[in-house]
Design a protein around this motif. Structure first.
Motif, PDB file in Angstrom:
ATOM      1  N   ASP A 129     -13.026  19.015  -4.511  1.00  0.00           N
ATOM      2  CA  ASP A 129     -14.075  18.120  -5.022  1.00  0.00           C
ATOM      3  C   ASP A 129     -14.052  16.759  -4.337  1.00  0.00           C
ATOM      4  OD1 ASP A 129     -14.828  20.083  -6.793  1.00  0.00           O
ATOM      5  OD2 ASP A 129     -13.473  19.353  -8.374  1.00  0.00           O
ATOM      6  N   ARG A 130     -13.097  16.538  -3.435  1.00  0.00           N
ATOM      7  CA  ARG A 130     -12.986  15.247  -2.764  1.00  0.00           C
ATOM      8  C   ARG A 130     -13.428  15.315  -1.302  1.00  0.00           C
ATOM      9  NH1 ARG A 130      -9.865  11.983  -6.043  1.00  0.00           N
ATOM     10  NH2 ARG A 130      -8.616  13.068  -7.619  1.00  0.00           N
ATOM     11  N   PHE A 131     -14.235  16.293  -0.986  1.00  0.00           N
ATOM     12  CA  PHE A 131     -14.685  16.460   0.406  1.00  0.00           C
ATOM     13  C   PHE A 131     -16.155  16.062   0.537  1.00  0.00           C
ATOM     14  CE2 PHE A 131     -16.519  19.091   3.848  1.00  0.00           C
ATOM     15  CZ  PHE A 131     -15.764  18.604   4.895  1.00  0.00           C
ATOM     16  N   CYS A 132     -16.454  15.258   1.578  1.00  0.00           N
ATOM     17  CA  CYS A 132     -17.843  14.860   1.876  1.00  0.00           C
ATOM     18  C   CYS A 132     -18.272  15.601   3.141  1.00  0.00           C
ATOM     19  CB  CYS A 132     -17.943  13.348   2.093  1.00  0.00           C
ATOM     20  SG  CYS A 132     -19.609  12.789   2.520  1.00  0.00           S
ATOM     21  N   ASP A 133     -19.253  16.485   2.985  1.00  0.00           N
ATOM     22  CA  ASP A 133     -19.691  17.308   4.113  1.00  0.00           C
ATOM     23  C   ASP A 133     -20.334  16.471   5.209  1.00  0.00           C
ATOM     24  OD1 ASP A 133     -20.224  19.904   5.368  1.00  0.00           O
ATOM     25  OD2 ASP A 133     -22.320  19.407   4.976  1.00  0.00           O
ATOM     26  N   LYS A 134     -21.112  15.462   4.835  1.00  0.00           N
ATOM     27  CA  LYS A 134     -21.828  14.643   5.830  1.00  0.00           C
ATOM     28  C   LYS A 134     -20.856  13.804   6.662  1.00  0.00           C
ATOM     29  CE  LYS A 134     -26.272  14.296   3.429  1.00  0.00           C
ATOM     30  NZ  LYS A 134     -27.290  13.378   2.842  1.00  0.00           N
ATOM     31  N   LEU A 135     -19.838  13.273   6.021  1.00  0.00           N
ATOM     32  CA  LEU A 135     -18.882  12.415   6.720  1.00  0.00           C
ATOM     33  C   LEU A 135     -17.694  13.194   7.295  1.00  0.00           C
ATOM     34  CD1 LEU A 135     -18.784   9.443   4.171  1.00  0.00           C
ATOM     35  CD2 LEU A 135     -20.042   9.557   6.327  1.00  0.00           C
ATOM     36  N   LEU A 154       0.806  -1.212   0.000  1.00  0.00           N
ATOM     37  CA  LEU A 154       0.000   0.000   0.000  1.00  0.00           C
ATOM     38  C   LEU A 154       0.841   1.265   0.000  1.00  0.00           C
ATOM     39  CD1 LEU A 154      -2.800  -0.800   2.633  1.00  0.00           C
ATOM     40  CD2 LEU A 154      -3.027  -0.745   0.162  1.00  0.00           C
ATOM     41  N   GLU A 155       2.094   1.157   0.396  1.00  0.00           N
ATOM     42  CA  GLU A 155       2.910   2.332   0.704  1.00  0.00           C
ATOM     43  C   GLU A 155       2.982   3.323  -0.460  1.00  0.00           C
ATOM     44  OE1 GLU A 155       7.052   3.245   3.085  1.00  0.00           O
ATOM     45  OE2 GLU A 155       6.662   1.248   2.244  1.00  0.00           O
ATOM     46  N   SER A 156       3.229   2.831  -1.659  1.00  0.00           N
ATOM     47  CA  SER A 156       3.370   3.748  -2.801  1.00  0.00           C
ATOM     48  C   SER A 156       2.051   4.452  -3.110  1.00  0.00           C
ATOM     49  CB  SER A 156       3.866   2.984  -4.034  1.00  0.00           C
ATOM     50  OG  SER A 156       2.932   1.970  -4.385  1.00  0.00           O
ATOM     51  N   TYR A 157       0.935   3.733  -2.971  1.00  0.00           N
ATOM     52  CA  TYR A 157      -0.375   4.335  -3.260  1.00  0.00           C
ATOM     53  C   TYR A 157      -0.760   5.359  -2.191  1.00  0.00           C
ATOM     54  CZ  TYR A 157      -0.776   0.329  -6.413  1.00  0.00           C
ATOM     55  OH  TYR A 157      -0.561  -0.593  -7.395  1.00  0.00           O
ATOM     56  N   THR A 158      -0.510   5.016  -0.923  1.00  0.00           N
ATOM     57  CA  THR A 158      -0.944   5.899   0.158  1.00  0.00           C
ATOM     58  C   THR A 158      -0.122   7.190   0.201  1.00  0.00           C
ATOM     59  OG1 THR A 158       0.468   4.668   1.717  1.00  0.00           O
ATOM     60  CG2 THR A 158      -1.854   4.042   1.582  1.00  0.00           C
ATOM     61  N   LYS A 159       1.160   7.131  -0.129  1.00  0.00           N
ATOM     62  CA  LYS A 159       1.980   8.347  -0.164  1.00  0.00           C
ATOM     63  C   LYS A 159       1.473   9.307  -1.236  1.00  0.00           C
ATOM     64  CE  LYS A 159       6.328   6.668   1.774  1.00  0.00           C
ATOM     65  NZ  LYS A 159       7.769   6.419   1.511  1.00  0.00           N
ATOM     66  N   LYS A 160       1.152   8.755  -2.379  1.00  0.00           N
ATOM     67  CA  LYS A 160       0.629   9.569  -3.477  1.00  0.00           C
ATOM     68  C   LYS A 160      -0.729  10.159  -3.095  1.00  0.00           C
ATOM     69  CE  LYS A 160      -0.948   9.174  -8.274  1.00  0.00           C
ATOM     70  NZ  LYS A 160      -1.148   8.232  -9.409  1.00  0.00           N
ATOM     71  N   ALA A 161      -1.582   9.320  -2.480  1.00  0.00           N
ATOM     72  CA  ALA A 161      -2.916   9.786  -2.074  1.00  0.00           C
ATOM     73  C   ALA A 161      -2.811  10.861  -1.000  1.00  0.00           C
ATOM     74  CB  ALA A 161      -3.742   8.608  -1.571  1.00  0.00           C
ATOM     75  N   GLN A 162      -1.845  10.712  -0.096  1.00  0.00           N
ATOM     76  CA  GLN A 162      -1.677  11.683   0.978  1.00  0.00           C
ATOM     77  C   GLN A 162      -1.325  13.058   0.416  1.00  0.00           C
ATOM     78  OE1 GLN A 162       1.308  10.553   3.799  1.00  0.00           O
ATOM     79  NE2 GLN A 162       0.794  12.162   5.244  1.00  0.00           N
ATOM     80  N   GLN A 163      -0.464  13.107  -0.571  1.00  0.00           N
ATOM     81  CA  GLN A 163      -0.091  14.379  -1.186  1.00  0.00           C
ATOM     82  C   GLN A 163      -1.283  15.040  -1.869  1.00  0.00           C
ATOM     83  OE1 GLN A 163       3.145  13.426  -3.805  1.00  0.00           O
ATOM     84  NE2 GLN A 163       4.608  13.047  -2.135  1.00  0.00           N
ATOM     85  N   ILE A 164      -2.107  14.223  -2.517  1.00  0.00           N
ATOM     86  CA  ILE A 164      -3.287  14.770  -3.201  1.00  0.00           C
ATOM     87  C   ILE A 164      -4.286  15.337  -2.198  1.00  0.00           C
ATOM     88  CG2 ILE A 164      -5.285  14.167  -4.615  1.00  0.00           C
ATOM     89  CD1 ILE A 164      -3.521  12.091  -6.029  1.00  0.00           C
ATOM     90  N   LEU A 165      -4.523  14.602  -1.110  1.00  0.00           N
ATOM     91  CA  LEU A 165      -5.519  15.029  -0.132  1.00  0.00           C
ATOM     92  C   LEU A 165      -5.067  16.268   0.639  1.00  0.00           C
ATOM     93  CD1 LEU A 165      -6.741  11.593   1.309  1.00  0.00           C
ATOM     94  CD2 LEU A 165      -7.901  13.078  -0.320  1.00  0.00           C
ATOM     95  N   PHE A 195     -12.037  14.138   3.658  1.00  0.00           N
ATOM     96  CA  PHE A 195     -11.564  14.145   2.282  1.00  0.00           C
ATOM     97  C   PHE A 195     -11.285  12.691   1.902  1.00  0.00           C
ATOM     98  CE2 PHE A 195     -10.463  18.259   4.047  1.00  0.00           C
ATOM     99  CZ  PHE A 195     -10.855  19.139   3.044  1.00  0.00           C
ATOM    100  N   TYR A 196     -11.480  12.345   0.641  1.00  0.00           N
ATOM    101  CA  TYR A 196     -11.345  10.937   0.254  1.00  0.00           C
ATOM    102  C   TYR A 196     -10.772  10.809  -1.149  1.00  0.00           C
ATOM    103  CZ  TYR A 196     -15.622  11.917  -2.358  1.00  0.00           C
ATOM    104  OH  TYR A 196     -16.537  12.471  -3.222  1.00  0.00           O
ATOM    105  N   ILE A 197     -10.217   9.641  -1.411  1.00  0.00           N
ATOM    106  CA  ILE A 197      -9.715   9.310  -2.743  1.00  0.00           C
ATOM    107  C   ILE A 197      -9.729   7.788  -2.880  1.00  0.00           C
ATOM    108  CG2 ILE A 197      -7.283   9.227  -2.017  1.00  0.00           C
ATOM    109  CD1 ILE A 197      -6.554  10.416  -4.749  1.00  0.00           C
ATOM    110  N   THR A 198     -10.012   7.295  -4.090  1.00  0.00           N
ATOM    111  CA  THR A 198     -10.077   5.854  -4.350  1.00  0.00           C
ATOM    112  C   THR A 198      -9.101   5.483  -5.461  1.00  0.00           C
ATOM    113  OG1 THR A 198     -12.398   5.709  -3.691  1.00  0.00           O
ATOM    114  CG2 THR A 198     -11.557   3.948  -5.077  1.00  0.00           C
TER     115      THR A 198
END
Length: 594
Positions: free
Chosen positions: A358-364, A339-350, A367-370
Motif C-alpha cells: 500500500d506504500r507504492f506509487c506507480d507514477k513515481l 534521523l538514524e533511528s527513524y530511517t532504520k525503522k523506515a528501511q525495514q518497513i519498506l 515505495f514511500y513512508i512518512t
C-alpha cells in the motif's frame, strides 16, 4: 565587441564615430602603435610612460587617436583632430588635460550624452525587416511582466536592454560587436543602432546595482505567494584572473580555469528565473542560504516557500528557515544522527513485502513512508551575562523513499568505482576526488617498505552499510503535504538545472570572456534577462510536446522569417504568416500576428 573593452579613460578613441563628425584620413604618425579588434577595425594610439607615485613603479597610458581605413590611412578622432588643427605636439601634460576633458563627459547623463547612430531609411523609403521572433518575445515580455518591470527599473534604457536581450536569444549569445548587422535586419524595440561606444556606456552606467535590485524585486513579487522557489548554484569558468570573484578552486567543469559561482531562484509553477547573484568561486553552497534570505529581506519581499538540494542542508539552515516562517522541502543524508533511528525503522518497513504494497506509487515508481517528528535545535549564544543555551523544538516530516531499480543501479556503480580505486591504489596512480573518498572510507591500505605494491583490504562493514543505503533517499519538510506530492515538487527542481544549462549553452556564458567585475555583472544581467524568455518558451514547448518536432532555436528561426513592411504614407503590414507559424504562436499562448 567584448562589453568590457571600453573604459572611461579610453572614451576619446571613438568620439568622432559616436558624435558622427566626419574626419579626413591622414597618414599614420610614425610613432603610433596599433591594436586590432575582433570586428576587423584597427585603432591607433600613442603610449606615454609615467612614474606612479602611489604604487612606486613605472606604468604607461594610452591615448587613442583614431582608427585606420581600408587604405591604411588614419581617421582621426575628435581630440586628435583638434590638436592637429592647432599644429601642436601631444605631450604628457596635454594628455592629462585630455583625460580630464574626457572624464567630464561622465558628469552628464551617459545615455542621453551619446548620439546613437540612427538609420533614417524608414523616413526615406520602403523597408522590410525581420519581426516574427521579435513579436513573440515582445508578447512574452508582456505575459511575464518583464517589459513593465524593466521600464520601472530602467526608465531611460529599458528598450535598449530588451533589444540586446532579443539579440542574445535569437543569435544564441553571439558577441555584441555583431549587433549592428543584426539591427539593420530586425525590427527592435529601440529603433536606433547601438554602436560599440554606445553599448559600452550603456553597460557602464545604465546597469547599476540599484536598478538590477529593483527589477529582481518586482519579478519576485509577481511569484512570491503563488509557488515554491527552487534555489541552487552553478559555476562558470573565467579566462581572466582580474575578476575578483574568480577563484582557483577545484573546477566543477574539470577545466584548469578559475571559477565563479552563480546563485539563482526559479519558480516551481512558472518555470521562470526570478533572482540571481554572483558569488566567489570558493563559496560553499551551504553557506549561501543565509545571505540569500538577507538579500530578499533587503528587497522588501516575502518569500514563503523554498526547495533545496542536499548541498544546502545544515542544522543552522533548518533553524533559519523555521525562524523566517519559510515552508521548505530539502534533501538530507540518511546517516544524520537525529534521523538514524527513524530511517532504520523506515528501511525495514519498506523492504518488507508484507507491509509495503500500500506504500507504492506507480507514477513515481517508488515505495514511500512518512514519519512526523519533533526536531530539536540547540542554540548557543553569548550575552552580557555569559553564554546561554536554548533548545527549540519544531514540527517536521521525514519522507523516506525506496526505488529497487535505483538500488541496483547505485550499488553497481559503487562496486565499479570501488574496483577502479583498488586498482589505482595498487598501481600508485593519482586518485580522483571520488576515489580518494572511497579509499579512505571503504579500504584498509598498508604501504610496503620495500617498494612493492601496497596491501589493500576491504572494510566490509562500511561497504555493507553503503550497499544497504542504495536506493533510499530522504526529504525533510515542515508542511503537511503528502510524501508523493512532496517528491513531485522536489523532482521538478530539474527546471533550475535546465535554466543553468540554457544560461551556459544557449546564451554562451559557460566561460566568461570579460576582464572586469563590472563587465561581468552587466553580461550576467543581460543573460538573466534573456533567460526569462528562454525559460518561458522551454516550458511551453514541453507542455505542447514541441520538442518532438523541433528544437527551441528552430522554433525561433521558423518565426523569425516573418517580416514587417513599412511604406511611406501607407499602413504597416506583414509578410505572409503560414498556418504552421500561427499554430506555433498559439502554443506559446500568444495571439498570432494579424
Amino acid at each position: 565587441m567584448k562589453i568590457d573593452s571600453f573604459r572611461p579613460k579610453k572614451l576619446d578613441r571613438c568620439l568622432g564615430r559616436v558624435y558622427n563628425i566626419p574626419m579626413k584620413p591622414i597618414p599614420l604618425p610614425p610613432d603610433a602603435k596599433l591594436i586590432h579588434k575582433q570586428n576587423g577595425d584597427t585603432y591607433a594610439y600613442f603610449k606615454y610612460p609615467y612614474w606612479d607615485k602611489e604604487k612606486k613603479y613605472s606604468s604607461s597610458n594610452k591615448l587613442y587617436i583614431g582608427k585606420l581605413d581600408d587604405t591604411g590611412l588614419l581617421i582621426p578622432n575628435l581630440y586628435y583632430k583638434n590638436i592637429l588643427s592647432k599644429n601642436e605636439v601631444i605631450r604628457p601634460k596635454e594628455y592629462q588635460n585630455l583625460m580630464q576633458r574626457t572624464n567630464s563627459l561622465y558628469n552628464q547623463d551617459p545615455i542621453q550624452s551619446v548620439d546613437f547612430i540612427s538609420t533614417n531609411e524608414w523616413d526615406q523609403g520602403a523597408q522590410a525587416k525581420y519581426y516574427g521572433a521579435i513579436y513573440l518575445l515582445e508578447q512574452i515580455a508582456k505575459i511575464t511582466g518583464v517589459d513593465e518591470d524593466l521600464a520601472i527599473a530602467f526608465p531611460e534604457s529599458y528598450k535598449q536592454l530588451l533589444s540586446i536581450a532579443y539579440y542574445s536569444i535569437i543569435t544564441e549569445g553571439r558577441p555584441l560587436y555583431r549587433y549592428e548587422s543584426f539591427f539593420k535586419n530586425h525590427e527592435l524595440p529601440f529603433n536606433k543602432n547601438l554602436t560599440s561606444p554606445a553599448l559600452s556606456l550603456l553597460f557602464a552606467h545604465a546597469i547599476t546595482e540599484e536598478r538590477k535590485a529593483k527589477f529582481v524585486q518586482l519579478q519576485i513579487i509577481r511569484r512570491q505567494d503563488e509557488e515554491y522557489l527552487y534555489y541552487d548554484t552553478t559555476t562558470i569558468s573565467s579566462y581572466s584572473e582580474c575578476i575578483l570573484s574568480a577563484k582557483w578552486v577545484r573546477n566543477k567543469n574539470e577545466e584548469h580555469l578559475p571559477q565563479i559561482n552563480i546563485a539563482m531562484l526559479a519558480g516551481e509553477k512558472s518555470f521562470l528565473p526570478v533572482y540571481y547573484r554572483m558569488l566567489p568561486g570558493n563559496t560553499a553552497d551551504v553557506s549561501t542560504l543565509e545571505k540569500l534570505i538577507k538579500d530578499v529581506e533587503f528587497l522588501k519581499v516575502n518569500i514563503t516557500k523554498f526547495i533545496l538540494d542536499r548541498g544546502f542542508f545544515s542544522a543552522k539552515n533548518l533553524y533559519l528557515l523555521y525562524e523566517k516562517n519559510i515552508d521548505f522541502i530539502i534533501a538530507a543524508k540518511r546517516n544524520l544522527k537525529f534521523l538514524e533511528s527513524y530511517t532504520k525503522k523506515a528501511q525495514q518497513i519498506l523492504l518488507s513485502n508484507e507491509t509495503n504494497i500500500d506504500r507504492f506509487c506507480d507514477k513515481l515508481k517508488v515505495f514511500y513512508i512518512t514519519e512526523p517528528i519533533k526536531w530539536e535545535y540547540k542554540f548557543t549564544q553569548r550575552t552580557e551575562k555569559g553564554i546561554t543555551h536554548e533548545r527549540h523544538h519544531y514540527d517536521m516530516y521525514i519522507h523516506m523513499y525506496y526505488n529497487p531499480i535505483r538500488r541496483a543501479s547505485e550499488d553497481l556503480k559503487f562496486r565499479t568505482e570501488l574496483n577502479k580505486t583498488i586498482e589505482a591504489v595498487k598501481n600508485n596512480y593519482t586518485l580522483s576526488k571520488e576515489q580518494g573518498i572511497i579509499s579512505k572510507n571503504y579500504l584498509y591500505i598498508t604501504n610496503s617498505v620495500d617498494g612493492s605494491p601496497p596491501d589493500v583490504k576491504l572494510n566490509k562493514d562500511t561497504i555493507k552499510q553503503r550497499s544497504d543505503d542504495c536506493g533510499f533517499f530522504v526529504l525533510l519538510s515542515n508542511n503537511n503535504e503528502s510524501a508523493t506530492d512532496t517528491l513531485k515538487l522536489y523532482r521538478h527542481r530539474d527546471l533550475i538545472e535546465k535554466s543553468f544549462g540554457n544560461l551556459k549553452d544557449r546564451l554562451a556564458i559557460r566561460r566568461t570572456e570579460v576582464h572586469s567585475d563590472d563587465a561581468l555583472e552587466s553580461k550576467l544581467f543581460i543573460s538573466f534577462l534573456s533567460l526569462v524568455f528562454i525559460s518561458y518558451i522551454d516550458k511551453q514547448m514541453k507542455n505542447n510536446s514541441l520538442y518532438d518536432q523541433m528544437t527551441l532555436i528552430e522554433l525561433i528561426d521558423n518565426l523569425d522569417i516573418i517580416k514587417i513592411c513599412k511604406y511611406p504614407g501607407k499602413k504597416v503590414h506583414f509578410t505572409e504568416v503560414t498556418e504552421k507559424q500561427r499554430e506555433l504562436y498559439r502554443k506559446m499562448s500568444v495571439e498570432p500576428i494579424a
